[in-house]
Design a protein around this motif. Structure first.
Motif, short mmCIF file in Angstrom:
data_model
loop_
_atom_site.label_atom_id
_atom_site.label_comp_id
_atom_site.label_asym_id
_atom_site.label_seq_id
_atom_site.Cartn_x
_atom_site.Cartn_y
_atom_site.Cartn_z
N GLY A 28 5.60 5.25 -5.19
CA GLY A 28 5.40 5.83 -3.87
C GLY A 28 4.55 7.08 -4.02
O GLY A 28 4.99 8.06 -4.60
N THR A 30 3.82 10.02 -3.10
CA THR A 30 4.32 11.11 -2.26
C THR A 30 3.40 12.33 -2.31
O THR A 30 3.63 13.29 -1.60
CB THR A 30 5.72 11.53 -2.74
OG1 THR A 30 5.69 11.77 -4.15
CG2 THR A 30 6.74 10.44 -2.45
N VAL A 36 6.58 7.54 2.44
CA VAL A 36 6.70 6.24 1.75
C VAL A 36 8.10 5.63 1.91
O VAL A 36 8.44 4.67 1.21
CB VAL A 36 6.34 6.37 0.25
CG1 VAL A 36 4.90 6.81 0.09
CG2 VAL A 36 7.30 7.28 -0.48
N GLN A 39 8.20 1.84 2.56
CA GLN A 39 7.85 1.05 1.38
C GLN A 39 8.98 1.08 0.35
O GLN A 39 9.27 0.07 -0.29
CB GLN A 39 6.55 1.58 0.74
CG GLN A 39 5.33 1.33 1.61
CD GLN A 39 5.05 2.49 2.56
OE1 GLN A 39 5.89 3.34 2.80
NE2 GLN A 39 3.86 2.50 3.12
N ALA A 40 9.63 2.24 0.20
CA ALA A 40 10.77 2.34 -0.73
C ALA A 40 11.90 1.43 -0.26
O ALA A 40 12.58 0.79 -1.07
CB ALA A 40 11.25 3.78 -0.84
N HIS A 51 11.88 3.71 -9.00
CA HIS A 51 10.81 4.28 -8.18
C HIS A 51 10.11 5.39 -8.95
O HIS A 51 10.73 6.14 -9.69
CB HIS A 51 11.38 4.87 -6.89
CG HIS A 51 12.09 3.88 -6.03
ND1 HIS A 51 11.47 3.17 -5.04
CD2 HIS A 51 13.38 3.49 -6.02
CE1 HIS A 51 12.35 2.38 -4.45
NE2 HIS A 51 13.52 2.55 -5.03
N ALA A 53 7.68 8.73 -8.12
CA ALA A 53 7.21 9.61 -7.05
C ALA A 53 6.54 10.82 -7.70
O ALA A 53 6.86 11.18 -8.83
CB ALA A 53 8.38 10.05 -6.18
N GLN A 89 12.23 10.94 0.55
CA GLN A 89 11.47 9.77 1.03
C GLN A 89 11.90 8.51 0.28
O GLN A 89 12.05 7.45 0.88
CB GLN A 89 9.97 9.99 0.82
CG GLN A 89 9.36 10.92 1.82
CD GLN A 89 7.87 11.01 1.63
OE1 GLN A 89 7.19 9.98 1.52
NE2 GLN A 89 7.36 12.22 1.59
N ILE A 90 12.11 8.64 -1.01
CA ILE A 90 12.53 7.49 -1.81
C ILE A 90 13.99 7.13 -1.50
O ILE A 90 14.31 5.98 -1.21
CB ILE A 90 12.35 7.76 -3.31
CG1 ILE A 90 10.88 8.05 -3.66
CG2 ILE A 90 12.92 6.61 -4.15
CD1 ILE A 90 9.91 6.94 -3.39
#
Length: 183
Positions: A28, A30, A36, A39-40, A51, A53, A89-90
């Motif tokens: 992602g 970021t 994101v 998408q995550a 993930h 980032a 975000q993740i």
């Protein structure tokens, strides 16, 4: 959390807390200011819980040391807010996510402050700007740079470990500088 690479059937396998991981990672980006989370979420729903980032270390922004978990200085709050935004975000998309945090440790200047001029990469012709660029870069052999990066990395690791929300989701930290990955 314990992360390790073991050999299985002649191949390296990543284990987190004793469990083999699917060898696919969602990246992602970021760093671009785009969210994101969606998408995550799609990655998590597809069974991809690893993930990557990006977080910019902000070690030359004049910020004072962070006081965890209470943060008082505006520039330190900005750095932590940026880190929280990156991680959230993740994790908002994949609450089971394990994050390989890519930490940008490079220091770039259009015009270097005087106290950093002797710490810059110098090219064979004596210039500090690579051909075709208007950015100069602090050398990774700079002791001053290494001390500053060490202090800031220590601060963010302490912060992430002090926050229950993050401590069980940081699988690894990998350092990057200018896409060169020379660490």
């Amino acid at each position: 959390m314990k992360c390790e690479v073991r050999t299985s059937g002649g191949y390296p396998v990543l284990y987190i807390d004793g469990e083999a991981q699917v060898p696919i990672l969602f990246f992602g980006n970021t760093d671009l200011g785009k969210n994101v989370t969606a998408q995550a979420r799609m990655a998590g729903e597809a069974g991809i819980h690893l993930h990557s980032a990006i977080y910019n270390l902000h070690f030359l922004d004049g910020s004072k040391p962070l006081t965890c978990p209470e943060i008082r200085e505006p520039s330190a709050r900005h750095a932590i807010t940026d880190l929280q935004r990156c991680l959230d975000q993740i994790l908002d998309g994949d609450p089971e996510g394990k994050i390989f945090l890519r930490v940008k440790v490079g220091a770039y200047f259009r015009e270097a402050p005087p106290e950093w001029e002797d710490q810059l990469i110098r090219y064979a012709d004596g210039s500090i700007y690579p051909e075709g660029s208007d950015l100069c870069l602090v050398s990774t052999s700079s002791e001053k740079w290494a001390v500053a990066v060490d202090e800031k990395l220590t601060e963010i690791v302490r912060y992430m470990l002090s926050e229950e929300k993050y401590r069980e989701h940081i699988a690894a930290i990998h350092l990057e500088n200018c896409e060169w990955f020379e660490y």
